[in-house]
Design an enzyme around this catalytic site. Structure first.
Site, mmCIF file in Angstrom:
data_model
loop_
_atom_site.group_PDB
_atom_site.id
_atom_site.type_symbol
_atom_site.label_atom_id
_atom_site.label_comp_id
_atom_site.label_asym_id
_atom_site.label_seq_id
_atom_site.Cartn_x
_atom_site.Cartn_y
_atom_site.Cartn_z
ATOM 1 N N HIS A 1 8.413 7.541 1.893
ATOM 2 C CA HIS A 1 7.931 8.916 1.761
ATOM 3 C C HIS A 1 8.458 9.414 0.424
ATOM 4 O O HIS A 1 9.532 9.004 -0.018
ATOM 5 C CB HIS A 1 8.474 9.793 2.894
ATOM 6 C CG HIS A 1 8.191 11.247 2.695
ATOM 7 N ND1 HIS A 1 6.943 11.789 2.909
ATOM 8 C CD2 HIS A 1 8.982 12.259 2.265
ATOM 9 C CE1 HIS A 1 6.986 13.082 2.635
ATOM 10 N NE2 HIS A 1 8.214 13.387 2.238
ATOM 11 N N CYS B 1 1.584 10.999 1.308
ATOM 12 C CA CYS B 1 2.564 11.768 0.543
ATOM 13 C C CYS B 1 2.729 11.234 -0.877
ATOM 14 O O CYS B 1 2.942 12.005 -1.818
ATOM 15 C CB CYS B 1 3.913 11.764 1.269
ATOM 16 S SG CYS B 1 4.551 10.096 1.592
#
Length: 194
Positions: free
Chosen positions: A30, A108
């Site tokens: 992420h 993301c």
């Protein structure tokens, strides 16, 4: 334009997913972009509004217990003022809606790269989004992953089904318990005249 502000990519290890993907040599990460002491990131949800959110820079606990801070990568600097960045993030929110999230096609890391390109003219390092890149080259790879990882709708469907199953099990257990209690009460409450 204002003073130069560093643009930093904060990278987090998603170690619960890496248990599955590390066997094929791919990490799952992420990321978020930090600027002006604020970190902007993107995540999925089942609604048609922005999936962009803000956390304290480098604070993995705000993401959840399955994330661990890995590293900060300085990407460059920007002359945009903080107010300008808020407007940019708001505009990006029209493209990066929660229900548009997809682990392979719009995640993301795609958001971090888009914001970084606007702020300092640089993409994020390729290794951070390698799973999505390989998936575009090797389409069957996507079919190897659990579908609830891919989109918030699939995740919500999976969670809803699990909750429904648990509810049905609880109702069945309660009904069985009530029947057993009633049967036991009927046996012990029986009186016979002599």
């Amino acid at each position: 334009m204002g003073a130069n502000q560093l643009v930093v990519l904060n990278v987090y290890d998603m170690y619960w997913m890496n248990e599955y993907t590390s066997s094929i040599g791919i990490g799952v990460f992420h990321s978020g972009i930090e600027v002006y002491g604020r970190e902007f990131a993107y995540g999925g949800h089942p609604y048609p509004f922005s999936g962009i959110f803000e956390i304290s820079p480098g604070n993995a606990s705000e993401l959840g217990e399955t994330f661990k801070f890995k590293e900060a990568v300085v990407l460059g600097s920007t002359d945009f003022l903080e107010d300008d960045i808020e407007k940019i993030v708001e505009e990006l929110g029209k493209e990066y809606k929660g229900n548009a999230y997809h682990l392979m096609h719009k995640n993301c890391n795609h958001f971090s790269s888009a914001l970084s390109e606007i702020l300092c003219g640089k993409e994020i390092p390729r290794w951070i989004n390698r799973l999505a890149y390989f998936s575009s080259c090797i389409p069957f790879l996507q079919s190897c992953l659990p579908k609830e990882w891919l989109t918030p709708a699939a995740l919500q469907s999976s969670v809803s089904q699990e909750l429904q199953d648990e509810l049905e099990e609880a109702e069945d257990a309660a009904a069985s318990s009530a029947m057993a209690s009633a049967a036991a009460g009927a046996r012990t409450g029986r009186h016979t005249k002599l």
